[in-house]
Write a protein that holds these residues in place. Structure first.
Motif, short mmCIF file in Angstrom:
data_model
loop_
_atom_site.label_atom_id
_atom_site.label_comp_id
_atom_site.label_asym_id
_atom_site.label_seq_id
_atom_site.Cartn_x
_atom_site.Cartn_y
_atom_site.Cartn_z
N SER A 181 46.21 41.18 57.80
CA SER A 181 46.72 41.68 56.74
C SER A 181 47.54 40.83 55.96
CB SER A 181 48.27 42.55 57.45
OG SER A 181 48.95 43.14 56.64
N ARG A 182 47.98 41.40 54.65
CA ARG A 182 48.61 40.56 53.61
C ARG A 182 49.32 41.20 52.93
NH1 ARG A 182 44.85 38.22 49.28
NH2 ARG A 182 45.11 36.29 50.22
N PRO A 183 50.24 40.80 52.09
CA PRO A 183 51.23 41.62 51.15
C PRO A 183 50.40 41.77 50.12
CG PRO A 183 52.36 39.55 51.93
CD PRO A 183 51.21 39.35 52.45
N ALA A 184 50.64 43.15 49.47
CA ALA A 184 49.84 43.57 48.43
C ALA A 184 50.59 43.19 47.04
CB ALA A 184 49.38 45.11 48.34
N VAL A 202 43.46 48.88 47.66
CA VAL A 202 44.16 47.59 48.36
C VAL A 202 42.96 46.62 48.54
CG1 VAL A 202 45.85 48.84 49.47
CG2 VAL A 202 43.70 48.43 50.57
N ASP A 203 41.72 46.96 48.57
CA ASP A 203 40.46 46.11 48.85
C ASP A 203 40.66 44.74 47.95
OD1 ASP A 203 39.48 47.37 50.80
OD2 ASP A 203 37.58 48.16 49.88
N PRO A 204 41.02 44.74 46.80
CA PRO A 204 40.97 43.68 45.88
C PRO A 204 42.03 42.38 46.66
CG PRO A 204 40.96 45.46 44.35
CD PRO A 204 41.17 45.80 45.71
N GLN A 207 40.13 40.94 49.89
CA GLN A 207 38.91 40.35 49.78
C GLN A 207 38.69 39.03 50.50
OE1 GLN A 207 36.19 42.06 48.56
NE2 GLN A 207 35.18 40.35 49.45
N PRO A 208 39.75 38.04 50.38
CA PRO A 208 39.73 36.73 51.27
C PRO A 208 39.45 36.95 52.55
CG PRO A 208 41.33 36.73 49.41
CD PRO A 208 40.92 38.06 49.52
#
Length: 336
Positions: A181-184, A202-204, A207-208
């Motif tokens: 997970s990561r903050p959008a 949210v895919d962009p 990506q990492p």
């Protein structure tokens, strides 16, 4: 592989020659690199001259540079013998680490640790080895502690190593699933409303995390695991209300989580789970006046047992060598 010094050194500033013999010509070709680019990199960094003579390399330079270059070449060759690949980042990391680590171990001692397999991460596609002492301590804590923080600049392997450990635990049955997970949060830009489905929106931002996963697992396997929810990649906001049991959970770019979001995420930890929080305090993209949850977590959890904090610096950068120089330049400017 053999080693002989043709001329005994009389001064550390005198130029002498060390001759290194390598018995496998195919590995020697890999050691030199395409158009001898690996040799050129070592020559440039350590101010030596390296000449190939059949199955031997002649290293010419002063005592310090020549000795360090010889040690780096021998360790790189040993890694090739063990079936590893080497690249510019690997070479630069060895050179910057110097001939001794902070605990006084020589490059040869570090190689013995590597051969014993003390610190390595097996995945489906590759064997991952932490390169610096900070990375080794970080990986050790990922296996040891239920909650670990990795904090430092970009390119230091925080997320990459965390995902590698997660894949290792997943394929070995230590956990049943991985949640990444990561903050959008947009990095200083306003992209407006993105078209498409929820996943496409949210895919962009994710990506990492996809990139790291695809380094360790075949693409078809990643796709199948995602379909079966064995691997989940989702924005931080989607974690609310869940209890994450027997899962390896990674929160990336945690400096962009608010204090409330960080508390919400940390309290998702369930039975048999591991959680890793990674972030770079110098790259906060939250609105002005909003406190980073990563900073608060450092302060609040500093004395909690089974929570580890690992910190990285520009010396731990394993991307392009220029990245380390860029980070150091920015750090020096901020210090003024």
């Amino acid at each position: 592989m053999g080693l002989s010094a043709l001329t005994p050194p009389t001064s550390k500033d005198a130029v002498h020659e060390t001759l290194l013999e390598f018995h496998d010509n195919r590995l020697l070709i890999d050691l030199c690199g395409e158009f001898d680019r690996n040799l050129a990199q070592i020559e440039h960094k350590l101010d030596v001259q390296i000449v190939r003579r059949g199955n031997m390399l002649s290293v010419m330079g002063t005592g310090d540079g020549r000795g360090k270059a010889s040690a780096v070449l021998q360790e790189l060759y040993s890694k090739l013998e063990a079936g590893r690949e080497i690249d510019a980042g690997e070479i630069d990391g060895m050179i910057r680490m110097g001939s001794k680590d902070p605990e006084g171990k020589t490059l040869g001692d570090q190689m013995e640790m590597f051969k014993r397999g003390d610190i390595e991460i097996k995945t489906r596609k590759k064997l991952v080895e932490p390169r610096t002492e900070a990375q080794k301590a970080y990986v050790a804590n990922l296996f040891k502690n239920e909650l670990a923080f990795g904090i430092g600049p970009a390119g230091t392997g925080k997320t990459y190593l965390a995902v590698a450990v997660g894949v290792n635990m997943l394929i070995n049955g230590v956990v049943d699933k991985m949640i990444l997970s990561r903050p959008a949060v947009e990095a200083g830009e306003r992209l407006g409303f993105l078209p498409g489905t929820q996943d496409e929106k949210v895919d962009p931002y994710m990506q990492p995390l996809y990139d790291a996963l695809n380094d360790f697992l075949p693409a078809k396997q990643v796709l199948k695991m995602r379909e079966e929810k064995v691997i989940e990649i989702a924005p931080l906001a989607f974690m609310r209300g869940r209890t994450l049991s027997r899962a390896f959970v990674v929160l990336d770019e945690a400096q962009n989580a608010t204090t409330m979001q960080m508390k919400m995420f940390l309290t998702r930890l369930g039975e048999g789970s591991r959680m890793v929080i990674t972030g770079d305090r110098s790259q906060v993209d939250l609105p002005r006046g909003v406190q980073s949850g990563l900073r608060d977590a450092e302060r609040i959890l500093a004395d909690v047992k089974q929570v580890s904090f690992n910190y990285f610096t520009s010396k731990d950068v394993v991307r392009h060598p220029l990245v380390a120089a860029i980070i150091e330049a920015y750090e020096a400017d901020e210090a003024q």
